[in-house]
Write an enzyme that holds these catalytic residues in place. Structure first.
Site, PDB file in Angstrom:
ATOM      1  N   ARG A 119      -7.037   6.636  -8.223  1.00 29.12           N
ATOM      2  CA  ARG A 119      -5.817   6.644  -7.756  1.00 29.12           C
ATOM      3  C   ARG A 119      -5.106   5.684  -7.382  1.00 29.12           C
ATOM      4  O   ARG A 119      -3.853   5.475  -6.606  1.00 29.12           O
ATOM      5  CB  ARG A 119      -6.959   6.618  -5.852  1.00 29.12           C
ATOM      6  N   LYS A 167      -1.578   5.692  -1.520  1.00 25.36           N
ATOM      7  CA  LYS A 167      -1.522   4.977  -0.735  1.00 25.36           C
ATOM      8  C   LYS A 167      -0.467   4.026  -1.151  1.00 25.36           C
ATOM      9  O   LYS A 167      -0.920   3.134  -1.217  1.00 25.36           O
ATOM     10  CB  LYS A 167      -2.694   4.703  -0.921  1.00 25.36           C
TER      11      LYS A 167
END
Length: 340
Positions: free
Chosen positions: A84, A185
């Site tokens: 991620r 993120k």
């Protein structure tokens, strides 16, 4: 001042920053990642022209180390955090940090600070915060050509204490654009949620629930966690959207829900459907699972299951996830890495 182990109250840590002895740092320069190492200095020196200060090239991760009953230490799916992190880097035009080096660096930080991994029965964990920032000087809008990658660790208590139902309010703001950076993120997404969160807290709510930024019709996510619901038919459902963060906890719960016969699915969920869920919750690394007690929209409160008790499905999912993380139960292959 460096945090001393003997000064820690393991059962009352809170979720706050503490300066531990070691962190990991690597720098990107001349088109490649340099060799990283453990360092003791918790400060960063930046030029006033550093890219991060002006155009926000920053990404981060959050994962935990868990003390097992036998004293060893577990990491929960760190390879997924590494992946991620790489995806976030690509979206922010940053050079991805090699995924294998990411996992190895996490392990180095945990082992260097292993005396700070909370005891098994404390309910606390060692939280790891990897992050990357653009550090080269820029004036015009452009990507940096130098970056700093770091990982620091902090012993923390529960971000949300226990399985206590919380009250949420539907926000009038958008957290992220439909084709924006919502799936990455990055700090900007969280900065945009601060004002709505302050207003929600001021009015007695735990946080905001955001709707899709296109139609304001479908549920997206909470300010710091993903949403899931259990339908009246007993199905585990969670939103599918281009504007919400890819969640490792959500991916894990989708697998556990399938194992428990909940026929899980990712799809659009209307706000009206959310109000009529049998159970609902917030899920994420920090939150783990937090049951939703109620959702307030346009002044009307919609109670989900109960404002004082946690539903049986949520309780079962929570217990299985936590047992896997702490090594009390074996999880799917590759989910847990034991490092001590």
């Amino acid at each position: 001042m460096k945090q001393k182990v003997e000064d820690l109250d393991w059962k009352n840590l809170g979720f706050v920053y503490r300066d531990l002895p070691y962190r990991y740092e690597a720098k990107y320069k001349d088109g490649e990642w340099q060799e990283g190492k453990l360092i003791e200095d918790s400060t960063l020196a930046l030029s006033e022209g550093a890219e991060i200060l002006h155009y926000g090239q920053e990404i981060f991760e959050g994962l935990k180390a868990y003390r097992r009953e036998d004293g060893k230490i577990n990491l929960f799916r760190p390879d997924e955090n590494a992946h991620r992190f790489a995806l976030s880097a690509e979206r922010l035009a940053m050079p991805p940090f090699p995924e294998d080096r990411f996992v190895e660096a996490v392990k180095q930080v945990v082992l260097a600070n292993k005396e700070y991994v909370p005891p098994y029965d404390s309910g606390a964990t060692l939280y790891l915060r990897p992050f990357m920032i653009g550090t080269s000087n820029v004036l015009g809008v452009q990507a940096a050509n130098e970056y700093t990658f770091r990982i620091f660790a902090v012993p923390v208590g529960a971000y949300i204490k226990g399985l206590n139902p919380a009250d949420y309010i539907v926000s009038e703001y958008d957290r992220a654009a439909y084709a924006g950076t919502g799936q990455a993120k990055t700090s900007g997404n969280y900065a945009s949620s601060l004002l709505p969160s302050v207003e929600a807290h001021k009015n007695g709510f735990a946080d905001c629930l955001y709707l899709d930024p296109r139609e304001h019709k479908y549920v997206d996510e909470f300010g710091g966690a993903n949403f899931y619901g259990i339908t009246q038919e007993g199905q585990f459902v969670t939103p599918k959207s281009k504007s919400i963060l890819i969640s490792i906890t959500k991916r894990s719960l989708l697998e556990l829900a399938k194992k428990q016969g909940l026929n899980p699915v990712e799809r659009q969920i209307t706000l009206e459907e959310a109000f009529n869920m049998k159970e609902a919750g917030a899920m994420g690394t920090a939150a783990v699972i937090s049951p939703v007690g109620s959702i307030t929209y346009e002044g009307k409160k919609h109670v989900i299951y109960s404002e004082t008790e946690t539903g049986p499905v949520t309780t079962k999912l929570y217990n299985e996830l936590v047992d896997i993380q702490y090594g009390k139960q074996e999880g799917p292959e590759g989910w847990v890495q034991t490092i001590d």
